[in-house]
Structure formats: C-alpha cells, structure tokens
Design a protein around this motif. Structure first.
Motif, PDB file in Angstrom:
ATOM      1  N   UNK A   1       0.794  -0.918  -0.383  1.00  0.00           N
ATOM      2  CA  UNK A   1      -0.163   0.103  -0.216  1.00  0.00           C
ATOM      3  C   UNK A   1       0.617   1.080   0.666  1.00  0.00           C
ATOM      4  N   UNK A   2       0.988   1.897  -0.763  1.00  0.00           N
ATOM      5  CA  UNK A   2       1.770   2.833  -1.173  1.00  0.00           C
ATOM      6  C   UNK A   2       0.407   4.611  -1.013  1.00  0.00           C
ATOM      7  N   UNK A   3       1.212   5.132  -0.290  1.00  0.00           N
ATOM      8  CA  UNK A   3       0.175   6.673  -0.746  1.00  0.00           C
ATOM      9  C   UNK A   3       1.883   7.828  -0.743  1.00  0.00           C
ATOM     10  N   UNK A   4       1.143   8.562  -2.093  1.00  0.00           N
ATOM     11  CA  UNK A   4       2.103   9.666  -2.435  1.00  0.00           C
ATOM     12  C   UNK A   4       3.555   9.313  -2.640  1.00  0.00           C
ATOM     13  N   UNK A   5       3.963   8.314  -2.817  1.00  0.00           N
ATOM     14  CA  UNK A   5       5.011   7.470  -3.883  1.00  0.00           C
ATOM     15  C   UNK A   5       5.643   7.096  -2.345  1.00  0.00           C
ATOM     16  N   UNK A   6       5.294   6.937  -0.908  1.00  0.00           N
ATOM     17  CA  UNK A   6       6.185   6.085  -0.008  1.00  0.00           C
ATOM     18  C   UNK A   6       4.910   5.031   0.399  1.00  0.00           C
ATOM     19  N   UNK A   7       5.229   3.828   1.172  1.00  0.00           N
ATOM     20  CA  UNK A   7       4.951   2.417   1.400  1.00  0.00           C
ATOM     21  C   UNK A   7       4.416   3.110   2.587  1.00  0.00           C
ATOM     22  N   UNK A   8       3.602   2.724   2.705  1.00  0.00           N
ATOM     23  CA  UNK A   8       2.011   3.140   4.161  1.00  0.00           C
ATOM     24  C   UNK A   8       2.275   1.669   4.926  1.00  0.00           C
ATOM     25  N   UNK A   9       1.945   0.464   4.097  1.00  0.00           N
ATOM     26  CA  UNK A   9       1.942  -1.117   4.954  1.00  0.00           C
ATOM     27  C   UNK A   9       1.703  -1.794   3.564  1.00  0.00           C
ATOM     28  N   UNK A  10       1.069  -2.655   3.796  1.00  0.00           N
ATOM     29  CA  UNK A  10       0.927  -4.141   3.065  1.00  0.00           C
ATOM     30  C   UNK A  10      -0.654  -5.053   3.523  1.00  0.00           C
ATOM     31  N   UNK A  11      -1.047  -5.332   2.442  1.00  0.00           N
ATOM     32  CA  UNK A  11      -1.972  -6.328   3.079  1.00  0.00           C
ATOM     33  C   UNK A  11      -2.082  -7.691   1.704  1.00  0.00           C
ATOM     34  N   UNK A  12      -2.054  -8.411   2.318  1.00  0.00           N
ATOM     35  CA  UNK A  12      -2.009  -9.725   1.882  1.00  0.00           C
ATOM     36  C   UNK A  12      -3.619 -10.458   2.153  1.00  0.00           C
ATOM     37  N   UNK A  13      -3.534 -11.486   1.518  1.00  0.00           N
ATOM     38  CA  UNK A  13      -5.148 -12.431   1.986  1.00  0.00           C
ATOM     39  C   UNK A  13      -5.046 -12.508   3.120  1.00  0.00           C
ATOM     40  N   UNK A  14      -4.335 -12.985   3.943  1.00  0.00           N
ATOM     41  CA  UNK A  14      -4.591 -13.679   5.308  1.00  0.00           C
ATOM     42  C   UNK A  14      -5.209 -12.400   6.175  1.00  0.00           C
ATOM     43  N   UNK A  15      -4.796 -11.169   5.685  1.00  0.00           N
ATOM     44  CA  UNK A  15      -5.600  -8.669   6.136  1.00  0.00           C
ATOM     45  C   UNK A  15      -7.682  -9.264   5.956  1.00  0.00           C
ATOM     46  N   UNK A  16      -7.552  -9.785   4.878  1.00  0.00           N
ATOM     47  CA  UNK A  16      -9.075 -10.480   4.348  1.00  0.00           C
ATOM     48  C   UNK A  16      -9.707 -10.914   4.599  1.00  0.00           C
ATOM     49  N   UNK A  17      -8.555 -12.569   5.028  1.00  0.00           N
ATOM     50  CA  UNK A  17      -9.582 -13.499   5.764  1.00  0.00           C
ATOM     51  C   UNK A  17     -10.056 -12.763   7.390  1.00  0.00           C
ATOM     52  N   UNK A  18      -8.624 -11.720   8.143  1.00  0.00           N
ATOM     53  CA  UNK A  18      -9.927 -11.375   9.101  1.00  0.00           C
ATOM     54  C   UNK A  18     -10.611 -10.067   9.307  1.00  0.00           C
TER      55      UNK A  18
END
Length: 156
Positions: A127-144
């Motif tokens: 997950x990128x905002x204004x060119x900077x990495x701010x996070x990551x979404x995994x398949x496990x996050x969707x399951x949560x």
C-alpha cells in the motif's frame, strides 16, 4: 400456499448502514522491509525467522522499488547451483527482486481487494501513499476482515 419471501433477520433500527471496510483498516503497518543492497542470505534469514514469504524493497526515502520473495531467493540459489556459481555472486536483493509491483490503495473496499487477489493470483499487495510505502495487505488480512463481518452480520 403462497410464496414465502425470506430476506434474513431484520433490524429494528431504521436503515442500518455500516461504513465500508477499507484496506487501510486491515493492512499491516509494521513491515519488515528490505534494501536493494541487502544480501539474499540476509533476506532468507529474515523470511525464516519471521515466518513470512516475502517483503517490500524500499529505498532510503521509503519509496517502494520492488518485492523480494521466497521464490526469488530459491530461483537465485537454483540457478547459481545449476551453473556452479558461488552463491554470493549477484547475491543482492536488487539483482533478484521483482520491480513490476502491483500496489493497492488504502481507501479501496476490502471486498474489491479480495477480487483483486483472486484475479491477480498475488499473495500480497503493498500500500503506497504519495510514493511512500505505508503498509501491506495480505490475503490473510482479507480473511480477518471477513471474520469480523461474519461476526457482525452473517450470524443471528
């Protein structure tokens, strides 16, 4: 006998609306990241120690420049052994990472993100905002997120 219409449990509250569940609500914010000049030995050690299958590669400004995964490490090891090359030759993240990286927006609905996982066959999206990495979404996050929604809406 007439037709029975079942629409599920109805709430006593009028027009009960819930806010959309967004990627930003479920993405991992504390990430293990890598630099282009990190050795693959370092990457392999962190992947095993932290029980992860890959991670984003960033520059000194925390801008996303690639992704390194277990598969990338295995490919390098396999090719260097096949050609009988020393394992430290080209043994950097920058020489082995994937640079064509799909990202995802923090304001995307989690269900749209789930569809993106299915259609792309990826395991994670930075997950990128204004060119900077701010996070990551995994398949496990969707399951949560799905479990939370199930607890709120699918059961009586």
């Amino acid at each position: 006998m007439g037709i029975i219409n079942f629409q599920g449990k109805r709430s006593n509250e009028q027009n009960e609306q819930s806010a959309p569940i967004l990627v930003g609500d479920y993405m991992t914010k504390k990430l293990i990241t890598f630099k282009a000049d990190d050795s693959l030995d370092h990457v392999i050690n962190l992947l095993i120690t932290n029980k992860i299958s890959g991670g984003p590669v960033v520059n000194d400004k925390n801008e996303l420049i690639g992704i390194i995964s277990e598969t990338d490490c295995i490919k390098h090891i396999s090719e260097s052994k096949y050609y009988n090359m020393p394992t430290d030759n080209n043994n950097t993240v920058g020489n082995n990472m994937v640079t064509d990286v799909d990202t995802i927006d923090k304001n995307m609905n989690i269900f749209d993100a789930a569809f993106k996982f299915l259609s792309s066959r990826r395991r994670r999206f930075p997950v990128v905002e204004n060119g900077k990495l701010i996070g990551q979404l995994s398949q496990k996050d969707v399951l949560k997120a799905a479990l939370k929604i199930q607890g709120n809406t699918w059961n009586d």
